[in-house]
Motif scaffolding. Structure first.
Motif, PDB file in Angstrom:
ATOM      1  N   SER A 161      -1.183   9.347   2.943  1.00  0.00           N
ATOM      2  CA  SER A 161      -0.301  10.167   3.226  1.00  0.00           C
ATOM      3  C   SER A 161       0.341  10.822   1.663  1.00  0.00           C
ATOM      4  O   SER A 161       1.090  11.822   1.689  1.00  0.00           O
ATOM      5  N   GLY A 162      -0.271  10.471   0.555  1.00  0.00           N
ATOM      6  CA  GLY A 162       0.081  11.021  -0.567  1.00  0.00           C
ATOM      7  C   GLY A 162       0.900  10.139  -1.374  1.00  0.00           C
ATOM      8  O   GLY A 162       1.044  10.519  -2.655  1.00  0.00           O
ATOM      9  N   HIS A 163       1.360   9.185  -0.848  1.00  0.00           N
ATOM     10  CA  HIS A 163       2.360   8.207  -1.729  1.00  0.00           C
ATOM     11  C   HIS A 163       1.492   6.870  -1.976  1.00  0.00           C
ATOM     12  O   HIS A 163       0.736   6.331  -1.148  1.00  0.00           O
ATOM     13  N   VAL A 164       1.606   6.708  -3.376  1.00  0.00           N
ATOM     14  CA  VAL A 164       0.909   5.490  -3.956  1.00  0.00           C
ATOM     15  C   VAL A 164       1.000   4.155  -3.206  1.00  0.00           C
ATOM     16  O   VAL A 164       0.161   3.466  -2.758  1.00  0.00           O
ATOM     17  N   GLY A 165       2.467   3.969  -2.750  1.00  0.00           N
ATOM     18  CA  GLY A 165       2.717   2.768  -2.070  1.00  0.00           C
ATOM     19  C   GLY A 165       2.067   2.501  -0.592  1.00  0.00           C
ATOM     20  O   GLY A 165       1.991   1.652  -0.042  1.00  0.00           O
ATOM     21  N   ASP A 166       1.428   3.940  -0.112  1.00  0.00           N
ATOM     22  CA  ASP A 166       0.620   3.613   1.262  1.00  0.00           C
ATOM     23  C   ASP A 166      -0.532   3.314   1.228  1.00  0.00           C
ATOM     24  O   ASP A 166      -1.356   3.526   2.154  1.00  0.00           O
ATOM     25  N   LEU A 167      -1.399   3.251  -0.139  1.00  0.00           N
ATOM     26  CA  LEU A 167      -2.675   2.844  -0.271  1.00  0.00           C
ATOM     27  C   LEU A 167      -2.947   1.738   0.338  1.00  0.00           C
ATOM     28  O   LEU A 167      -2.119   0.528   0.175  1.00  0.00           O
ATOM     29  N   PRO A 168      -3.973   1.550   1.290  1.00  0.00           N
ATOM     30  CA  PRO A 168      -4.305   0.341   2.204  1.00  0.00           C
ATOM     31  C   PRO A 168      -4.499  -0.685   1.027  1.00  0.00           C
ATOM     32  O   PRO A 168      -4.353  -1.925   1.662  1.00  0.00           O
ATOM     33  N   GLN A 169      -4.813  -0.598   0.039  1.00  0.00           N
ATOM     34  CA  GLN A 169      -5.376  -1.721  -0.825  1.00  0.00           C
ATOM     35  C   GLN A 169      -4.189  -2.126  -1.877  1.00  0.00           C
ATOM     36  O   GLN A 169      -4.427  -3.084  -2.641  1.00  0.00           O
ATOM     37  N   ILE A 170      -2.830  -1.555  -1.681  1.00  0.00           N
ATOM     38  CA  ILE A 170      -1.780  -1.885  -2.547  1.00  0.00           C
ATOM     39  C   ILE A 170      -1.818  -3.332  -2.663  1.00  0.00           C
ATOM     40  O   ILE A 170      -1.026  -4.052  -3.740  1.00  0.00           O
ATOM     41  N   GLU A 171      -1.782  -4.087  -1.331  1.00  0.00           N
ATOM     42  CA  GLU A 171      -1.538  -5.705  -1.537  1.00  0.00           C
ATOM     43  C   GLU A 171      -2.332  -6.294  -2.317  1.00  0.00           C
ATOM     44  O   GLU A 171      -2.062  -7.589  -2.793  1.00  0.00           O
ATOM     45  N   MET A 172      -3.610  -5.720  -2.204  1.00  0.00           N
ATOM     46  CA  MET A 172      -4.711  -6.588  -3.171  1.00  0.00           C
ATOM     47  C   MET A 172      -4.298  -6.772  -4.552  1.00  0.00           C
ATOM     48  O   MET A 172      -4.864  -7.482  -5.541  1.00  0.00           O
ATOM     49  N   LEU A 173      -3.224  -5.587  -5.107  1.00  0.00           N
ATOM     50  CA  LEU A 173      -2.975  -5.595  -6.557  1.00  0.00           C
ATOM     51  C   LEU A 173      -2.291  -6.829  -6.886  1.00  0.00           C
ATOM     52  O   LEU A 173      -1.913  -6.804  -8.201  1.00  0.00           O
ATOM     53  N   ASN A 174      -1.600  -7.578  -6.076  1.00  0.00           N
ATOM     54  CA  ASN A 174      -1.026  -8.860  -6.466  1.00  0.00           C
ATOM     55  C   ASN A 174      -2.367  -9.719  -6.595  1.00  0.00           C
ATOM     56  O   ASN A 174      -2.566 -10.484  -5.471  1.00  0.00           O
ATOM     57  N   TYR A 175      -2.842  -9.680  -7.839  1.00  0.00           N
ATOM     58  CA  TYR A 175      -3.985 -10.478  -8.096  1.00  0.00           C
ATOM     59  C   TYR A 175      -4.057 -12.010  -7.996  1.00  0.00           C
ATOM     60  O   TYR A 175      -4.814 -12.514  -7.641  1.00  0.00           O
ATOM     61  N   PHE A 176      -2.775 -12.607  -8.332  1.00  0.00           N
ATOM     62  CA  PHE A 176      -2.530 -13.909  -8.214  1.00  0.00           C
ATOM     63  C   PHE A 176      -2.620 -14.448  -6.669  1.00  0.00           C
ATOM     64  O   PHE A 176      -3.477 -15.267  -6.335  1.00  0.00           O
ATOM     65  N   ASN A 177      -2.080 -13.691  -5.891  1.00  0.00           N
ATOM     66  CA  ASN A 177      -2.036 -14.022  -4.434  1.00  0.00           C
ATOM     67  C   ASN A 177      -3.704 -14.004  -3.985  1.00  0.00           C
ATOM     68  O   ASN A 177      -3.954 -14.833  -3.008  1.00  0.00           O
ATOM     69  N   THR A 178      -4.186 -12.785  -4.306  1.00  0.00           N
ATOM     70  CA  THR A 178      -5.430 -12.534  -3.765  1.00  0.00           C
ATOM     71  C   THR A 178      -6.495 -13.838  -4.149  1.00  0.00           C
ATOM     72  O   THR A 178      -7.252 -14.120  -3.567  1.00  0.00           O
ATOM     73  N   LEU A 179      -6.554 -14.063  -5.415  1.00  0.00           N
ATOM     74  CA  LEU A 179      -7.069 -15.182  -6.198  1.00  0.00           C
ATOM     75  C   LEU A 179      -6.854 -16.368  -5.412  1.00  0.00           C
ATOM     76  O   LEU A 179      -7.942 -17.267  -5.281  1.00  0.00           O
ATOM     77  N   GLU A 180      -5.604 -16.840  -5.305  1.00  0.00           N
ATOM     78  CA  GLU A 180      -5.363 -18.044  -4.538  1.00  0.00           C
ATOM     79  C   GLU A 180      -5.824 -18.187  -3.266  1.00  0.00           C
ATOM     80  O   GLU A 180      -6.204 -19.401  -2.970  1.00  0.00           O
ATOM     81  N   ASN A 181      -5.741 -16.884  -2.443  1.00  0.00           N
ATOM     82  CA  ASN A 181      -6.515 -17.217  -1.205  1.00  0.00           C
ATOM     83  C   ASN A 181      -7.849 -17.353  -1.227  1.00  0.00           C
ATOM     84  O   ASN A 181      -8.591 -18.179  -0.238  1.00  0.00           O
ATOM     85  N   ILE A 182      -8.489 -17.237  -2.390  1.00  0.00           N
ATOM     86  CA  ILE A 182     -10.112 -17.492  -2.586  1.00  0.00           C
ATOM     87  C   ILE A 182     -10.114 -19.091  -3.057  1.00  0.00           C
ATOM     88  O   ILE A 182     -10.915 -19.815  -2.325  1.00  0.00           O
ATOM     89  N   THR A 183      -9.527 -19.318  -3.904  1.00  0.00           N
ATOM     90  CA  THR A 183      -9.572 -20.960  -4.331  1.00  0.00           C
ATOM     91  C   THR A 183      -8.780 -21.860  -3.749  1.00  0.00           C
ATOM     92  O   THR A 183      -9.473 -22.942  -3.521  1.00  0.00           O
ATOM     93  N   SER A 184      -7.973 -21.408  -2.466  1.00  0.00           N
ATOM     94  CA  SER A 184      -7.531 -22.403  -1.682  1.00  0.00           C
ATOM     95  C   SER A 184      -8.709 -22.875  -0.627  1.00  0.00           C
ATOM     96  O   SER A 184      -8.503 -23.924  -0.167  1.00  0.00           O
ATOM     97  N   VAL A 185      -9.682 -22.153  -0.762  1.00  0.00           N
ATOM     98  CA  VAL A 185     -10.720 -22.474   0.260  1.00  0.00           C
ATOM     99  C   VAL A 185     -11.909 -23.040  -0.396  1.00  0.00           C
ATOM    100  O   VAL A 185     -12.844 -24.137  -0.231  1.00  0.00           O
ATOM    101  N   PHE A 186     -12.360 -22.384  -1.802  1.00  0.00           N
ATOM    102  CA  PHE A 186     -13.610 -22.668  -2.476  1.00  0.00           C
ATOM    103  C   PHE A 186     -13.227 -23.332  -3.716  1.00  0.00           C
ATOM    104  O   PHE A 186     -14.224 -24.175  -4.215  1.00  0.00           O
ATOM    105  N   GLY A 187     -11.933 -23.671  -4.048  1.00  0.00           N
ATOM    106  CA  GLY A 187     -11.760 -24.517  -5.222  1.00  0.00           C
ATOM    107  C   GLY A 187     -11.539 -23.636  -6.466  1.00  0.00           C
ATOM    108  O   GLY A 187     -12.314 -22.443  -6.417  1.00  0.00           O
ATOM    109  N   GLU A 188     -10.697 -24.067  -7.173  1.00  0.00           N
ATOM    110  CA  GLU A 188     -10.564 -23.238  -8.538  1.00  0.00           C
ATOM    111  C   GLU A 188     -11.831 -23.239  -9.593  1.00  0.00           C
ATOM    112  O   GLU A 188     -12.102 -22.365 -10.242  1.00  0.00           O
ATOM    113  N   LYS A 189     -12.687 -24.173  -9.508  1.00  0.00           N
ATOM    114  CA  LYS A 189     -13.768 -24.236 -10.123  1.00  0.00           C
ATOM    115  C   LYS A 189     -14.815 -23.086  -9.635  1.00  0.00           C
ATOM    116  O   LYS A 189     -15.901 -22.815 -10.463  1.00  0.00           O
TER     117      LYS A 189
END
Length: 313
Positions: A161-189
């Motif tokens: 659309s031309g607006h940054v907020g409409d980028l499909p990857q914008i939710e990924m930029l919540n880095y903490f949540n994205t990483l939590e989704n990974i560690t919740s399955v594979f573990g923090e280590k």
């Protein structure tokens, strides 16, 4: 029996992933001699997107409709469109079991594209005596937004659309949540988190990836690292920003992209500056809160902030 280790490099997007993949593919023998196997199984176009795409049929459909597969030869296009996850991960299991090495590496940003990590874990746990390490590089969100905006704004099919907020990857930029989704399955280590530092020389990223993420000692004698995804300059972006105000059906914007952007007629005007990235207060506050949690949990990361962002009211 010594435990084996599978490194899964997942990006983030716009953190030199393609350069890393190209280097690893071109230097497989060097890596093999150092005890790391850049997996040849289902490696297409120097990366391992197959292992991610088969976990997400919706993503395969998006790739097909966006024309992603058109750039592949007929054999590789067939592989992407017809493989199933059971077969792909069975092939990976056989590949690892038949290898004399204990350390393996696959790489694809597609592991960030709506993948159910429980599904991924289900397949990998069938490989005996295997530890998982997931490598992720983080780039300051503002730098990331500018870089990806310069890339998607060239889309001649006008899907953005031309607006940054409409980028499909914008939710990924919540880095903490994205990483939590990974560690919740594979573990923090399982997680290896590194800073992507754009200002460093081209070979810095490769050296960091090899020496720190993979933790092996390789002296790079051939340090020519090519920027695989060159983006637009500031003047070209300012023109495209203006063209967003025009009616899309005029074809003006597509004409500009086809006849000026790709031929780089305006590259000599790159000293002109484009507008600052604009974010809504909601998105900005969300990312700032995420970063506070991120740096608290991963104190080794170099901190970055959103102070250079203009509020889009």
């Amino acid at each position: 029996m010594e435990r084996r280790k599978l490194y899964i490099h997942i990006g983030f997007h716009k953190t030199g992933t393609t350069s890393i993949q190209t280097w690893c593919f071109n230097n497989r023998i060097l890596l093999l001699n150092s005890g790391i196997d850049y997996v040849d199984c289902h490696c297409v176009e120097k990366n391992h997107a197959m292992f991610a795409l088969t976990l997400n049929p919706t993503l395969v459909s998006k790739c097909r409709s966006s024309g992603f597969f058109k750039g592949l030869n007929e054999v590789n296009r067939y592989k992407y469109e017809n493989q199933d996850s059971q077969q792909v991960y069975s092939d990976l299991k056989n590949y690892i079991n038949n290898s004399p090495l204990n350390n393996f590496l696959i790489s694809s940003e597609c592991f960030l594209e709506g993948i159910d990590y429980n599904h991924l874990y289900h397949h990998l746990k069938n490989i005996d005596n295997l530890d998982i390490k997931i490598i992720v590089y983080l780039r300051p969100q503002i730098s990331w937004l500018k870089s990806v905006y310069k890339y998607v704004v060239m889309d001649k099919d006008l899907r953005f659309s031309g607006h940054v907020g409409d980028l499909p990857q914008i939710e990924m930029l919540n880095y903490f949540n994205t990483l939590e989704n990974i560690t919740s399955v594979f573990g923090e280590k399982s997680l290896i988190v590194r800073n992507y530092i754009q200002e460093e020389s081209g070979d810095y990223l490769i050296k960091d990836f090899i020496n720190h993420a993979l933790n092996i000692d390789i002296t790079l004698y051939n340090d020519n690292v090519v920027n695989e995804n060159a983006s637009l300059n500031d003047f070209e972006i300012s023109i495209l920003n203006y063209l967003w105000m025009l009616e899309k059906n005029t074809g003006v914007r597509s004409f500009f992209i086809e006849n000026f952007i790709y031929s780089r007629y305006f590259s000599w005007l790159s000293f002109l500056k484009c507008n600052k990235i604009k974010l809504s207060k909601k998105i900005k506050n969300n990312l700032e809160s995420s970063n506070l949690l991120l740096f608290k949990k991963y104190p080794n990361l170099k901190k970055f902030n959103l102070t250079n962002v203009m509020d889009d009211k």
